[in-house]
Design an enzyme around this catalytic site. Structure first.
Site, PDB file in Angstrom:
ATOM      1  N   HIS A 265       0.848  -1.200   0.000  1.00  0.00           N
ATOM      2  CA  HIS A 265       0.000   0.000   0.000  1.00  0.00           C
ATOM      3  C   HIS A 265       0.880   1.244   0.000  1.00  0.00           C
ATOM      4  CE1 HIS A 265       0.122   1.395   4.302  1.00  0.00           C
ATOM      5  NE2 HIS A 265       0.311   0.126   4.590  1.00  0.00           N
ATOM      6  N   ASP A 277       5.690   2.594   7.129  1.00  0.00           N
ATOM      7  CA  ASP A 277       4.327   2.128   6.879  1.00  0.00           C
ATOM      8  C   ASP A 277       3.628   3.037   5.880  1.00  0.00           C
ATOM      9  OD1 ASP A 277       1.888   0.869   7.052  1.00  0.00           O
ATOM     10  OD2 ASP A 277       1.311   1.862   8.909  1.00  0.00           O
ATOM     11  N   GLU A 309      -5.447   1.772   1.927  1.00  0.00           N
ATOM     12  CA  GLU A 309      -5.262   0.630   2.839  1.00  0.00           C
ATOM     13  C   GLU A 309      -5.577   1.019   4.276  1.00  0.00           C
ATOM     14  OE1 GLU A 309      -2.862  -2.087   5.557  1.00  0.00           O
ATOM     15  OE2 GLU A 309      -2.920   0.101   5.367  1.00  0.00           O
ATOM     16  N   GLU A 310      -5.158   2.220   4.659  1.00  0.00           N
ATOM     17  CA  GLU A 310      -5.313   2.641   6.053  1.00  0.00           C
ATOM     18  C   GLU A 310      -6.776   2.881   6.422  1.00  0.00           C
ATOM     19  OE1 GLU A 310      -3.066   2.415   8.105  1.00  0.00           O
ATOM     20  OE2 GLU A 310      -1.108   2.745   7.162  1.00  0.00           O
ATOM     21  N   ASP A 338       4.356  -5.349   3.578  1.00  0.00           N
ATOM     22  CA  ASP A 338       3.876  -4.237   4.393  1.00  0.00           C
ATOM     23  C   ASP A 338       4.823  -4.045   5.572  1.00  0.00           C
ATOM     24  OD1 ASP A 338       2.377  -2.257   5.541  1.00  0.00           O
ATOM     25  OD2 ASP A 338       0.536  -3.425   5.706  1.00  0.00           O
ATOM     26  N   HIS A 437       2.302   4.801  12.826  1.00  0.00           N
ATOM     27  CA  HIS A 437       1.194   5.756  12.689  1.00  0.00           C
ATOM     28  C   HIS A 437       1.467   7.063  13.426  1.00  0.00           C
ATOM     29  CE1 HIS A 437      -2.161   2.753  11.330  1.00  0.00           C
ATOM     30  NE2 HIS A 437      -1.129   2.791  10.506  1.00  0.00           N
TER      31      HIS A 437
END
Length: 480
Positions: A265, A277, A309-310, A338, A437
């Site tokens: 992603h 990420d 994706e998130e 990922d 994140h």
């Protein structure tokens, strides 16, 4: 890939000459040698720059996301690949929530007003602890008119737990991930997993749900040791609509009826640049795709950069659900990469054949892919472990439609164990990626030893399956 108005696919380049048939057939060792650290570093700086020019992030639908797509396309040699965008629109519920338990307001992670529907709701009722694992109807005796406190991550998934609780008469759910709970020993399902299981699924019940984890969940659990607790949950929902795309690069050469899809992603969260990420997977695919253009392949390779994706695997789910039966039958496998540069990494191999996660559409071939990656690590003198096969990344929609999957995942917010320190070094009791994140997932948040290994593992799989699928179970039997 099917090109149609429904798919909203835009062809960037399709009429160029096919790849030179005189190129040597790809070999793993030759392809891997073309992957180098200096190129990975250069791409990391470039991607970080994109985020910094666009408010510090590359979230789906944002200007940073658009620039990321353009950057990817500009890297791909169009004399060797057909490059396409597949546009799609999706909506995100923006929820305003509160939860009061016996006069206190414990923290929580997020909520849904009504699973699959996101209806505004206020629930006032006793909060009661579900005994045992919450995987049997007998665990929910006496829950009519109550809010069920369910420990997640046991030997059954959220969907079963939620449906059992509502069937017993529960009017709300608090789903709690408590890593130290012995009943939760199998896995600590992360936030993306819970988000995925709560979106757009008609089989989920119509009930308000609050998700909590860690110390917040533990605090509520301790309150419940004294019996049911008076609780009010209030959830108000607004909607945000986003338009974004997937990017595909498919080799012009190779059998177009046996396609190896390789996915990562390209979006991140609004909280940071998203370099590990999943800039790491995004960059590795660019470098492997460029290196592959020096070789011919017998089986077509399709590199897929997923959008959204998130927000619940939106891009990969859109792609797989739009595939016709004929198109789906041409896809040999999906390889997913990922977070392959986690600072406190472990080499985790996705077990697509995990018997504890029954796929909704069983496939064959995942065991072979898993073994391929385990063999790669063993042959290169590295340890590897099996990662949890949770529905929080883009391999899952392929399993849903019966396509075998595998790949690499080096860890997110979970804590590294003492056993893993013995195998991989690093720090025990510390997240694999402490910047998961967060704003600090930037160009400094990269372990290049892990990154090089992950990129070379991708190159090895691409070369191996691009060269031959002789012993792989393909074509698959027709779905019953």
């Amino acid at each position: 890939m099917k090109i149609s108005d429904l798919l909203l696919s835009v062809l960037v380049s399709s009429a160029l000459a096919a790849a030179d048939p005189a190129l040597p057939l790809v070999k793993s060792n030759q392809l891997r040698r073309l992957i180098n650290k200096s190129s990975l570093r250069a791409r990391v700086r470039e991607l970080h720059g994109i985020a910094m020019r666009n408010g510090g992030h590359r979230a789906a639908g944002s200007p940073g996301s658009v620039e990321t797509m353009e950057w990817i396309e500009n890297q791909i040699p169009t004399n060797y690949y057909n490059v396409e965008r597949q546009y799609f629109e999706f909506s995100i519920p923006i929820n305003s929530c509160s939860m009061t338990v016996n006069g206190t307001q414990p923290g929580f992670d997020f909520c849904f007003g009504s699973l699959g529907q996101h209806i505004n709701t206020t629930i006032t009722a006793p909060l009661a602890l579900v005994p045992n694992l919450g995987c049997e109807a007998s665990d929910y005796t006496g829950f009519a008119g109550k809010i069920a406190f369910i420990r997640s991550g046991s030997t059954c998934d959220h969907k079963l737990q939620f449906n059992l609780s509502v069937a017993a008469g529960a009017i709300g759910i608090v789903s709690a991930s408590i890593p130290d709970d012995t009943l939760n020993a199998r896995r600590d399902i992360d936030l993306n997993t819970r988000r995925d299981l709560s979106l757009d699924d008609p089989d989920l019940p119509n009930v308000g749900v609050v998700y909590t984890s860690g110390p917040n969940a533990q605090a509520v659990l301790e309150m419940l040791e004294n019996g049911d607790q008076p609780t009010t949950i209030d959830i108000q929902v607004e909607w945000e609509y986003t338009y974004t795309a997937n990017v595909f690069a498919t080799t012009k050469g190779g059998n177009q009826s046996s396609i190896i899809t390789v996915g990562a992603h390209m979006d991140g969260v609004k909280g940071g640049p998203g370099i590990n990420d999943n800039g790491s997977g995004t960059i590795a695919q660019i470098e492997v795709a460029k290196a592959l253009s020096n070789f011919s392949v017998k089986n077509a390779i399709r590199f897929c950069w997923w959008g959204g994706e998130e927000q619940g695997l939106r891009g990969s789910r859109h792609y797989t659900t739009q595939l016709s039966a004929a198109e789906k039958s041409k896809i040999v496998m999906n390889l997913n990469f990922d977070m392959i540069a986690s600072p406190n990494y472990r080499y985790g191999v996705l077990p697509g054949d995990d018997p504890l996660v029954p796929p909704r559409n069983p496939s064959t071939g995942s065991a072979e892919i898993k073994q391929h990656f385990l063999d790669f690590f063993a042959k290169t003198g590295r340890n590897a472990v099996l990662a949890d096969l949770v529905p929080s990344s883009d391999h899952w929609p392929f399993l849903d439609v019966g396509i075998p999957v595998g790949g690499i995942f080096m860890g997110a917010g979970g804590l590294k164990s003492e056993e893993e320190v013995t195998l991989f070094g690093g720090q025990a009791g510390v997240p694999y990626d402490s910047c998961y994140h967060k704003a600090c997932d930037d160009k400094q948040n990269v372990n290049y030893q892990a990154f090089m290994t992950g990129a070379k593992a991708m190159a090895d799989a691409v070369a191996t399956y691009g060269r031959s699928i002789k012993d792989f179970p393909f074509p698959r039997p027709a779905a019953v």
